[in-house]
Write a protein that holds these residues in place. Structure first.
Motif, PDB file in Angstrom:
ATOM      1  N   ARG A  21       0.940  -1.078   0.045  1.00  0.00           N
ATOM      2  CA  ARG A  21       0.099   0.109   0.010  1.00  0.00           C
ATOM      3  C   ARG A  21       0.879   1.302   0.027  1.00  0.00           C
ATOM      4  NH1 ARG A  21      -4.171  -2.571   4.052  1.00  0.00           N
ATOM      5  NH2 ARG A  21      -5.890  -3.357   2.676  1.00  0.00           N
ATOM      6  N   PHE A  22       1.922   1.308   0.854  1.00  0.00           N
ATOM      7  CA  PHE A  22       2.955   2.411   0.844  1.00  0.00           C
ATOM      8  C   PHE A  22       3.525   2.551  -0.729  1.00  0.00           C
ATOM      9  CE2 PHE A  22       7.174   4.104   0.823  1.00  0.00           C
ATOM     10  CZ  PHE A  22       7.039   5.064   1.401  1.00  0.00           C
ATOM     11  N   TRP A  23       4.049   1.770  -1.341  1.00  0.00           N
ATOM     12  CA  TRP A  23       4.593   1.958  -2.713  1.00  0.00           C
ATOM     13  C   TRP A  23       3.534   2.155  -3.800  1.00  0.00           C
ATOM     14  CZ3 TRP A  23       9.004   3.489  -3.377  1.00  0.00           C
ATOM     15  CH2 TRP A  23      10.262   3.320  -2.442  1.00  0.00           C
ATOM     16  N   ALA A  24       2.286   1.735  -3.404  1.00  0.00           N
ATOM     17  CA  ALA A  24       1.222   2.083  -4.402  1.00  0.00           C
ATOM     18  C   ALA A  24       0.890   3.179  -4.398  1.00  0.00           C
ATOM     19  CB  ALA A  24      -0.155   1.035  -4.257  1.00  0.00           C
ATOM     20  N   ASP A  25       0.906   3.717  -3.023  1.00  0.00           N
ATOM     21  CA  ASP A  25       0.561   5.321  -2.573  1.00  0.00           C
ATOM     22  C   ASP A  25       1.681   6.351  -3.334  1.00  0.00           C
ATOM     23  OD1 ASP A  25      -1.197   7.344  -1.110  1.00  0.00           O
ATOM     24  OD2 ASP A  25       0.894   7.731  -0.263  1.00  0.00           O
ATOM     25  N   PHE A  26       2.862   5.756  -3.185  1.00  0.00           N
ATOM     26  CA  PHE A  26       3.675   6.490  -3.834  1.00  0.00           C
ATOM     27  C   PHE A  26       3.690   6.603  -5.236  1.00  0.00           C
ATOM     28  CE2 PHE A  26       8.109   6.643  -5.926  1.00  0.00           C
ATOM     29  CZ  PHE A  26       8.773   7.759  -5.105  1.00  0.00           C
ATOM     30  N   VAL A  27       3.549   5.934  -6.008  1.00  0.00           N
ATOM     31  CA  VAL A  27       3.045   5.612  -7.453  1.00  0.00           C
ATOM     32  C   VAL A  27       2.130   6.718  -7.640  1.00  0.00           C
ATOM     33  CG1 VAL A  27       2.394   4.491  -9.484  1.00  0.00           C
ATOM     34  CG2 VAL A  27       4.184   3.540  -7.727  1.00  0.00           C
ATOM     35  N   ASP A  28       1.162   6.635  -7.085  1.00  0.00           N
ATOM     36  CA  ASP A  28      -0.090   7.234  -7.080  1.00  0.00           C
ATOM     37  C   ASP A  28       0.070   8.650  -7.013  1.00  0.00           C
ATOM     38  OD1 ASP A  28      -2.860   6.582  -7.721  1.00  0.00           O
ATOM     39  OD2 ASP A  28      -3.505   7.486  -5.947  1.00  0.00           O
ATOM     40  N   LYS A  29       0.861   9.184  -6.152  1.00  0.00           N
ATOM     41  CA  LYS A  29       0.981  10.690  -5.917  1.00  0.00           C
ATOM     42  C   LYS A  29       2.248  11.212  -6.639  1.00  0.00           C
ATOM     43  CE  LYS A  29      -0.397  10.454  -1.026  1.00  0.00           C
ATOM     44  NZ  LYS A  29      -0.053  10.382   0.400  1.00  0.00           N
ATOM     45  N   LYS A  30       3.106  10.567  -7.369  1.00  0.00           N
ATOM     46  CA  LYS A  30       4.213  10.990  -7.896  1.00  0.00           C
ATOM     47  C   LYS A  30       4.337  10.946  -9.632  1.00  0.00           C
ATOM     48  CE  LYS A  30       6.894  12.079  -4.151  1.00  0.00           C
ATOM     49  NZ  LYS A  30       7.380  13.277  -3.754  1.00  0.00           N
ATOM     50  N   MET A  31       3.757   9.720 -10.024  1.00  0.00           N
ATOM     51  CA  MET A  31       4.183   9.273 -11.577  1.00  0.00           C
ATOM     52  C   MET A  31       3.268  10.312 -12.196  1.00  0.00           C
ATOM     53  SD  MET A  31       6.408   7.180 -12.251  1.00  0.00           S
ATOM     54  CE  MET A  31       5.935   7.163 -13.845  1.00  0.00           C
ATOM     55  N   TYR A  32       1.824  10.297 -12.128  1.00  0.00           N
ATOM     56  CA  TYR A  32       1.260  11.191 -12.995  1.00  0.00           C
ATOM     57  C   TYR A  32       1.240  12.779 -12.910  1.00  0.00           C
ATOM     58  CZ  TYR A  32      -2.999  12.944 -15.606  1.00  0.00           C
ATOM     59  OH  TYR A  32      -3.804  13.581 -16.451  1.00  0.00           O
ATOM     60  N   GLU A  33       1.555  13.139 -11.844  1.00  0.00           N
ATOM     61  CA  GLU A  33       1.699  14.459 -11.738  1.00  0.00           C
ATOM     62  C   GLU A  33       3.223  15.110 -12.258  1.00  0.00           C
ATOM     63  OE1 GLU A  33       2.174  17.851  -8.074  1.00  0.00           O
ATOM     64  OE2 GLU A  33       1.569  16.052  -7.388  1.00  0.00           O
ATOM     65  N   CYS A  34       4.183  14.294 -12.143  1.00  0.00           N
ATOM     66  CA  CYS A  34       5.551  14.655 -12.322  1.00  0.00           C
ATOM     67  C   CYS A  34       5.610  14.307 -14.023  1.00  0.00           C
ATOM     68  CB  CYS A  34       6.558  13.754 -11.820  1.00  0.00           C
ATOM     69  SG  CYS A  34       8.083  13.784 -12.262  1.00  0.00           S
ATOM     70  N   GLY A  35       4.874  13.235 -14.572  1.00  0.00           N
ATOM     71  CA  GLY A  35       4.872  13.136 -16.120  1.00  0.00           C
ATOM     72  C   GLY A  35       4.163  14.072 -16.553  1.00  0.00           C
ATOM     73  N   THR A  36       3.188  14.666 -16.163  1.00  0.00           N
ATOM     74  CA  THR A  36       2.401  15.767 -16.572  1.00  0.00           C
ATOM     75  C   THR A  36       3.237  17.164 -16.956  1.00  0.00           C
ATOM     76  OG1 THR A  36       0.236  15.029 -15.887  1.00  0.00           O
ATOM     77  CG2 THR A  36       0.359  17.245 -16.516  1.00  0.00           C
ATOM     78  N   LYS A  37       3.962  17.245 -15.833  1.00  0.00           N
ATOM     79  CA  LYS A  37       5.159  18.446 -15.769  1.00  0.00           C
ATOM     80  C   LYS A  37       6.009  18.244 -17.066  1.00  0.00           C
ATOM     81  CE  LYS A  37       5.152  19.053 -10.766  1.00  0.00           C
ATOM     82  NZ  LYS A  37       6.056  18.947  -9.641  1.00  0.00           N
ATOM     83  N   LEU A  38       6.371  17.113 -17.397  1.00  0.00           N
ATOM     84  CA  LEU A  38       7.515  16.892 -18.332  1.00  0.00           C
ATOM     85  C   LEU A  38       6.911  17.343 -19.803  1.00  0.00           C
ATOM     86  CD1 LEU A  38       8.942  13.200 -17.863  1.00  0.00           C
ATOM     87  CD2 LEU A  38       9.973  15.559 -17.499  1.00  0.00           C
ATOM     88  N   TRP A  39       5.575  17.314 -20.035  1.00  0.00           N
ATOM     89  CA  TRP A  39       5.102  17.504 -21.259  1.00  0.00           C
ATOM     90  C   TRP A  39       4.421  19.091 -21.423  1.00  0.00           C
ATOM     91  CZ3 TRP A  39      -0.178  18.518 -21.632  1.00  0.00           C
ATOM     92  CH2 TRP A  39      -1.004  17.835 -20.898  1.00  0.00           C
ATOM     93  N   LYS A  40       4.192  19.465 -19.889  1.00  0.00           N
ATOM     94  CA  LYS A  40       3.329  20.934 -19.678  1.00  0.00           C
ATOM     95  C   LYS A  40       4.195  21.948 -19.762  1.00  0.00           C
ATOM     96  CE  LYS A  40      -1.435  20.430 -18.425  1.00  0.00           C
ATOM     97  NZ  LYS A  40      -2.348  20.637 -17.204  1.00  0.00           N
ATOM     98  N   LEU A  41       5.490  21.815 -19.078  1.00  0.00           N
ATOM     99  CA  LEU A  41       6.483  22.715 -18.503  1.00  0.00           C
ATOM    100  C   LEU A  41       7.683  23.000 -19.566  1.00  0.00           C
ATOM    101  CD1 LEU A  41       6.640  22.191 -14.700  1.00  0.00           C
ATOM    102  CD2 LEU A  41       4.988  23.701 -16.093  1.00  0.00           C
ATOM    103  N   LYS A  42       8.336  24.027 -19.392  1.00  0.00           N
ATOM    104  CA  LYS A  42       9.561  24.314 -20.217  1.00  0.00           C
ATOM    105  C   LYS A  42      10.597  24.742 -19.430  1.00  0.00           C
ATOM    106  CE  LYS A  42       6.895  25.622 -24.331  1.00  0.00           C
ATOM    107  NZ  LYS A  42       6.687  26.744 -25.566  1.00  0.00           N
ATOM    108  N   GLY A  43      11.963  24.797 -20.005  1.00  0.00           N
ATOM    109  CA  GLY A  43      13.127  25.672 -19.431  1.00  0.00           C
ATOM    110  C   GLY A  43      13.416  24.837 -17.963  1.00  0.00           C
TER     111      GLY A  43
END
Length: 221
Positions: free
Chosen positions: A98-120
């Motif tokens: 549950r800990f690692w599933a929660d880690f994935v849940d909180k980190k992957m999507y948000e960070c992945g979205t930043k990669l294609w939304k942000l610049k510089g």
């Protein structure tokens, strides 16, 4: 044996959160009705079923809605408990999953979205963050076949849908997953050998095309 009467999944094709639920249902061998949702114009059923967050996925079982993907997967495991176990029986191992599933849940999507939304510089920071996330997950996987050991389970189901987004993350983040976390790539290949995963995940190029569509939609050049 739990009833499968009236099992309906409200979902969106490319959603890694919905794909978790689809994989879990497939592992349990549960028959269900899939209802693709238009997230730009949400259906009355979706709004009624998830009035708080108004998001997919929603599992409706015997007319009762269950929301939030990790909660849904755990619900599926508990209701169809006579079939393939998703969470480990040992309390400590279950807590760790549950800990690692929660880690994935909180980190992957948000960070992945930043990669294609942000610049510089902001994108560079997201790039470093994603690499750190992948390295942490690889360290947790170690030399195990799956995150839970020999058994494909909760953390694998939580994380594996994001692997079809790796190509997009690599393209916009300018890094290679295989170079920073080779064990995760090998794990991905093992997961893809499972019918539940192979039939659920989409081709990374199709996911990339969807991300490009989102960039145009939001006016991101």
């Amino acid at each position: 044996m739990a009833s499968e009467k009236g099992v309906v999944l409200l979902d969106f094709w490319v959603s890694p959160f919905g794909q978790r639920v689809r994989i879990a249902l497939a592992e349990k061998g549960v028959d269900y009705e899939y209802q693709e949702q238009n997230l730009a114009e949400k259906s009355p059923l979706l709004l009624k079923s998830n009035p708080v967050h108004k998001k997919i996925p929603v599992l409706i079982h015997d007319g009762k809605p269950v929301c939030e993907s990790l909660i849904i997967v755990q619900y599926i495991d508990e209701v169809w408990s006579d079939k393939y176990p998703i969470l480990p029986s040992d309390p400590y191992a279950r807590a760790q999953a549950r800990f690692w599933a929660d880690f994935v849940d909180k980190k992957m999507y948000e960070c992945g979205t930043k990669l294609w939304k942000l610049k510089g510089e902001a994108q560079e920071e997201a790039n470093k963050e994603m690499i750190d996330i992948l390295k942490l997950l690889e360290a947790e996987l170690g030399d195990k076949k799956y995150f839970g050991g020999e058994a494909f389970g909760f953390v694998d189901i939580t994380f594996v849908p994001f692997t079809s987004w790796f190509y997009s993350y690599e393209t916009f983040g300018n890094f290679k997953v295989e170079e920073v976390a080779p064990k995760l790539v090998a794990w991905t290949k093992r997961c893809m050998e499972r019918e539940s995963v192979a039939k659920t995940l989409y081709d990374p190029i199709k996911v990339y095309e969807f991300v490009c569509f989102l960039k145009k939609r939001y006016g991101i050049e």
